[in-house]
Design a protein around this motif. Structure first.
Motif, PDB file in Angstrom:
ATOM      1  N   THR A  37       0.829  -1.210   0.000  1.00  0.00           N
ATOM      2  CA  THR A  37       0.000   0.000   0.000  1.00  0.00           C
ATOM      3  C   THR A  37       0.862   1.259   0.000  1.00  0.00           C
ATOM      4  O   THR A  37       0.613   2.202  -0.767  1.00  0.00           O
ATOM      5  N   SER A  38       1.882   1.286   0.845  1.00  0.00           N
ATOM      6  CA  SER A  38       2.770   2.452   0.906  1.00  0.00           C
ATOM      7  C   SER A  38       3.501   2.656  -0.413  1.00  0.00           C
ATOM      8  O   SER A  38       3.608   3.784  -0.903  1.00  0.00           O
ATOM      9  N   THR A  59       2.577   1.598  -3.366  1.00  0.00           N
ATOM     10  CA  THR A  59       1.604   1.975  -4.394  1.00  0.00           C
ATOM     11  C   THR A  59       1.310   3.470  -4.330  1.00  0.00           C
ATOM     12  O   THR A  59       1.321   4.171  -5.351  1.00  0.00           O
ATOM     13  N   LEU A  60       1.056   3.958  -3.138  1.00  0.00           N
ATOM     14  CA  LEU A  60       0.767   5.384  -2.982  1.00  0.00           C
ATOM     15  C   LEU A  60       1.965   6.237  -3.390  1.00  0.00           C
ATOM     16  O   LEU A  60       1.819   7.231  -4.111  1.00  0.00           O
TER      17      LEU A  60
END
Length: 145
Positions: A73-74, A76-77
């Motif tokens: 998630t990190s 990707t962001l």
């Protein structure tokens, strides 16, 4: 050979012993003997340790998945922000009001789509293979952008 042992137990426990003895149609002594035998059995500690080990293993796997998902998630962001900042030209002052209105509209569409996916139980992370390792991800986390 049997020996007599007098013990003091709480009234509630004696009631539970009586109920169990009546249901099983055995003596109260047999109920207490089985309970003490189970408690003193060397297998008792081993069974508890095995159960605790299984629980800890399950928690370790869950924590590893959470760490993996948080990392994905990190990344990707971070990659999205880098890409967006790289390809998005500055907006002239006279076009900013229109761009902000369009941005609000697109964001509402995004939130609607996100809400539908969450309600259905769908997750982007579920679409990724479980065995993705750091070396196998082409460009993932690299400075290719």
């Amino acid at each position: 050979m049997r020996s007599r042992l007098n013990v003091s137990l709480p009234v509630e426990m004696i009631g539970r012993i009586n109920d169990l003895a009546d249901r099983k149609r055995i003596t109260r002594s047999a109920v207490v003997e089985a309970a003490v035998e189970s408690f003193l059995s060397p297998d008792h500690a081993d069974l508890q340790e095995a159960a605790m080990t299984r629980r800890l293993d399950r928690l370790s796997r869950q924590l590893a998945r959470l760490e993996r998902d948080e990392h994905i998630t990190s990344e990707t962001l971070a990659l999205f922000v880098r890409f967006w900042l790289t390809v998005t030209p500055p907006i002239p002052p006279e076009d900013q009001a229109t761009a902000q209105a369009k941005g609000r509209e697109r964001f509402e569409g995004f939130v609607d789509t996100l809400g539908r996916r969450v309600q259905k139980g769908k997750s982007f992370l579920d679409e990724l293979p479980e065995d993705v390792s750091r070396g196998d991800r082409k460009g993932f986390g690299s400075d290719e952008t």
